[in-house]
Design an enzyme around this catalytic site. Sequence first.
Site, PDB file in Angstrom:
ATOM      1  N   HIS A   1       0.821  -1.221   0.000  1.00 19.55           N
ATOM      2  CA  HIS A   1       0.000   0.000   0.000  1.00 19.55           C
ATOM      3  C   HIS A   1       0.851   1.266   0.000  1.00 19.55           C
ATOM      4  O   HIS A   1       1.988   1.271   0.490  1.00 19.55           O
ATOM      5  CB  HIS A   1      -0.875   0.047   1.258  1.00 19.55           C
ATOM      6  CG  HIS A   1      -1.768  -1.139   1.435  1.00 19.55           C
ATOM      7  ND1 HIS A   1      -2.222  -1.541   2.663  1.00 19.55           N
ATOM      8  CD2 HIS A   1      -2.282  -2.025   0.542  1.00 19.55           C
ATOM      9  CE1 HIS A   1      -2.975  -2.623   2.526  1.00 19.55           C
ATOM     10  NE2 HIS A   1      -3.037  -2.930   1.248  1.00 19.55           N
TER      11      HIS A   1
ATOM     12  N   LYS B   1       6.484   6.478   6.857  1.00 19.74           N
ATOM     13  CA  LYS B   1       6.056   5.613   7.952  1.00 19.74           C
ATOM     14  C   LYS B   1       7.259   5.147   8.763  1.00 19.74           C
ATOM     15  O   LYS B   1       8.235   4.656   8.198  1.00 19.74           O
ATOM     16  CB  LYS B   1       5.319   4.385   7.409  1.00 19.74           C
ATOM     17  CG  LYS B   1       4.041   4.715   6.668  1.00 19.74           C
ATOM     18  CD  LYS B   1       3.520   3.548   5.854  1.00 19.74           C
ATOM     19  CE  LYS B   1       2.376   3.993   4.972  1.00 19.74           C
ATOM     20  NZ  LYS B   1       2.013   2.966   3.975  1.00 19.74           N
TER      21      LYS B   1
ATOM     22  N   TYR C   1       2.897   2.021  13.942  1.00 25.92           N
ATOM     23  CA  TYR C   1       3.672   2.921  13.090  1.00 25.92           C
ATOM     24  C   TYR C   1       3.137   4.350  13.104  1.00 25.92           C
ATOM     25  O   TYR C   1       1.955   4.590  13.303  1.00 25.92           O
ATOM     26  CB  TYR C   1       3.754   2.399  11.654  1.00 25.92           C
ATOM     27  CG  TYR C   1       2.466   2.049  10.967  1.00 25.92           C
ATOM     28  CD1 TYR C   1       1.720   0.946  11.349  1.00 25.92           C
ATOM     29  CD2 TYR C   1       2.013   2.797   9.888  1.00 25.92           C
ATOM     30  CE1 TYR C   1       0.551   0.593  10.695  1.00 25.92           C
ATOM     31  CE2 TYR C   1       0.845   2.444   9.219  1.00 25.92           C
ATOM     32  CZ  TYR C   1       0.123   1.349   9.629  1.00 25.92           C
ATOM     33  OH  TYR C   1      -1.032   1.008   8.972  1.00 25.92           O
TER      34      TYR C   1
ATOM     35  N   ASP D   1      -7.102  -6.359  -0.697  1.00 26.15           N
ATOM     36  CA  ASP D   1      -5.727  -6.578  -1.169  1.00 26.15           C
ATOM     37  C   ASP D   1      -5.647  -7.682  -2.223  1.00 26.15           C
ATOM     38  O   ASP D   1      -4.773  -7.679  -3.085  1.00 26.15           O
ATOM     39  CB  ASP D   1      -4.813  -6.935   0.019  1.00 26.15           C
ATOM     40  CG  ASP D   1      -4.514  -5.736   0.898  1.00 26.15           C
ATOM     41  OD1 ASP D   1      -4.917  -4.616   0.511  1.00 26.15           O
ATOM     42  OD2 ASP D   1      -3.904  -5.912   1.969  1.00 26.15           O
TER      43      ASP D   1
HETATM   44  C1  LIG Z   1      -4.781   2.562   6.901  1.00 24.86           C
HETATM   45  C2  LIG Z   1      -6.031   3.045   7.603  1.00 24.86           C
HETATM   46  C3  LIG Z   1      -7.191   2.294   7.602  1.00 24.86           C
HETATM   47  N1  LIG Z   1      -8.291   2.756   8.253  1.00 24.86           N
HETATM   48  C4  LIG Z   1      -9.499   1.926   8.269  1.00 24.86           C
HETATM   49  C5  LIG Z   1     -10.079   1.680   6.888  1.00 24.86           C
HETATM   50  C6  LIG Z   1     -10.352   0.224   6.806  1.00 24.86           C
HETATM   51  O1  LIG Z   1     -11.732  -0.053   6.769  1.00 24.86           O
HETATM   52  C7  LIG Z   1      -9.736  -0.402   8.056  1.00 24.86           C
HETATM   53  C8  LIG Z   1      -8.695  -1.437   7.724  1.00 24.86           C
HETATM   54  O2  LIG Z   1      -7.822  -0.817   6.792  1.00 24.86           O
HETATM   55  P1  LIG Z   1      -6.854  -1.683   5.918  1.00 24.86           P
HETATM   56  O3  LIG Z   1      -7.470  -3.020   5.626  1.00 24.86           O
HETATM   57  O4  LIG Z   1      -6.402  -0.834   4.770  1.00 24.86           O
HETATM   58  O5  LIG Z   1      -5.624  -1.914   6.940  1.00 24.86           O
HETATM   59  P2  LIG Z   1      -4.196  -2.470   6.506  1.00 24.86           P
HETATM   60  O6  LIG Z   1      -4.322  -3.544   5.481  1.00 24.86           O
HETATM   61  O7  LIG Z   1      -3.479  -2.790   7.762  1.00 24.86           O
HETATM   62  O8  LIG Z   1      -3.535  -1.213   5.818  1.00 24.86           O
HETATM   63  C9  LIG Z   1      -2.222  -0.777   6.130  1.00 24.86           C
HETATM   64  O9  LIG Z   1      -1.371  -1.735   5.616  1.00 24.86           O
HETATM   65  C10 LIG Z   1      -0.077  -1.373   5.212  1.00 24.86           C
HETATM   66  C11 LIG Z   1       0.910  -2.239   5.940  1.00 24.86           C
HETATM   67  C12 LIG Z   1       0.296   0.036   5.295  1.00 24.86           C
HETATM   68  O10 LIG Z   1       1.472   0.383   5.222  1.00 24.86           O
HETATM   69  C13 LIG Z   1      -0.737   1.067   5.383  1.00 24.86           C
HETATM   70  O11 LIG Z   1      -0.439   1.908   6.469  1.00 24.86           O
HETATM   71  C14 LIG Z   1      -2.111   0.592   5.521  1.00 24.86           C
HETATM   72  O12 LIG Z   1      -2.647   0.576   4.216  1.00 24.86           O
HETATM   73  O13 LIG Z   1      -9.134   0.656   8.792  1.00 24.86           O
HETATM   74  C15 LIG Z   1      -8.313   3.964   8.922  1.00 24.86           C
HETATM   75  O14 LIG Z   1      -9.336   4.364   9.497  1.00 24.86           O
HETATM   76  N2  LIG Z   1      -7.162   4.722   8.920  1.00 24.86           N
HETATM   77  C16 LIG Z   1      -6.035   4.313   8.292  1.00 24.86           C
HETATM   78  O15 LIG Z   1      -5.002   5.037   8.325  1.00 24.86           O
END
Ligand SMILES: Cc1cn([C@H]2C[C@H](O)[C@@H](COP(=O)(O)OP(=O)(O)O[C@H]3O[C@H](C)C(=O)[C@H](O)[C@H]3O)O2)c(=O)[nH]c1=O
Length: 182
Positions: A61, A71, A131, A169
Amino acid sequence: MNIIETPIKDLVIIEPKVWADERGYFFESYNQQLFKNLGIDADFVQDNQSFSHKNALRGLHAQATPYAQGKLVRVIQGRVLDVAVDIRKKSPTYGQHFSIELSGENKKMFYVPPGFLHGFVTLEDQTIFSYKCTALYHKNAEVGVIWNDEDLGINWGIDANDALISPKDAVLPKFSEIESPF
Ligand SMILES: Cc1cn([C@H]2C[C@H](O)[C@@H](COP(=O)(O)OP(=O)(O)O[C@H]3O[C@H](C)C(=O)[C@H](O)[C@H]3O)O2)c(=O)[nH]c1=O
């Protein structure tokens, strides 16, 4: 606190000074002045934390300009293989990645500047990933590349059949299908 350069410019590893005693340990996970002295002159505006079971793979991402995020990543508990991919169009290491094992045990931190795709896979159960980000979350600015992209050639160190991937993803585009926003 030590800073260790990687083969990719601006992507650095930070090893904090850990104070251990019979009670346990203490270390400064962030100190703005110390980081500036070490060359990481970043202002962080958002902290994130995720908890993952073993083999959870989050990524790859980034957020597009003007919401690009630097980050400062670390593992509080558990162990991950953390991966950063340089997608800065003018970079001599464009398309190259660097991987590092971060764990509650090694307490290493990894600074991933704006212009990189980021992701990790958890190597232990009950892994807590924490992070700091230099820009706020902007859902509409999210860009991503599928984790097992053949051109990127990342060795995640787990069996692909075991990977726990979010539906979002699982349908990310190939690297060759995106135009880098950096
Ligand atoms: C990233 C983020 C997500 N969200 C909410 C939105 C989604 O419904 C939920 C889960 O998000 P997501 O599935 O995108 O989470 P990750 O897969 O851990 O995403 C992260 O994964 C990789 C490792 C990264 O480097 C990024 O920081 C980030 O994209 O949290 C928020 O409210 N705020 C945020 O900053």
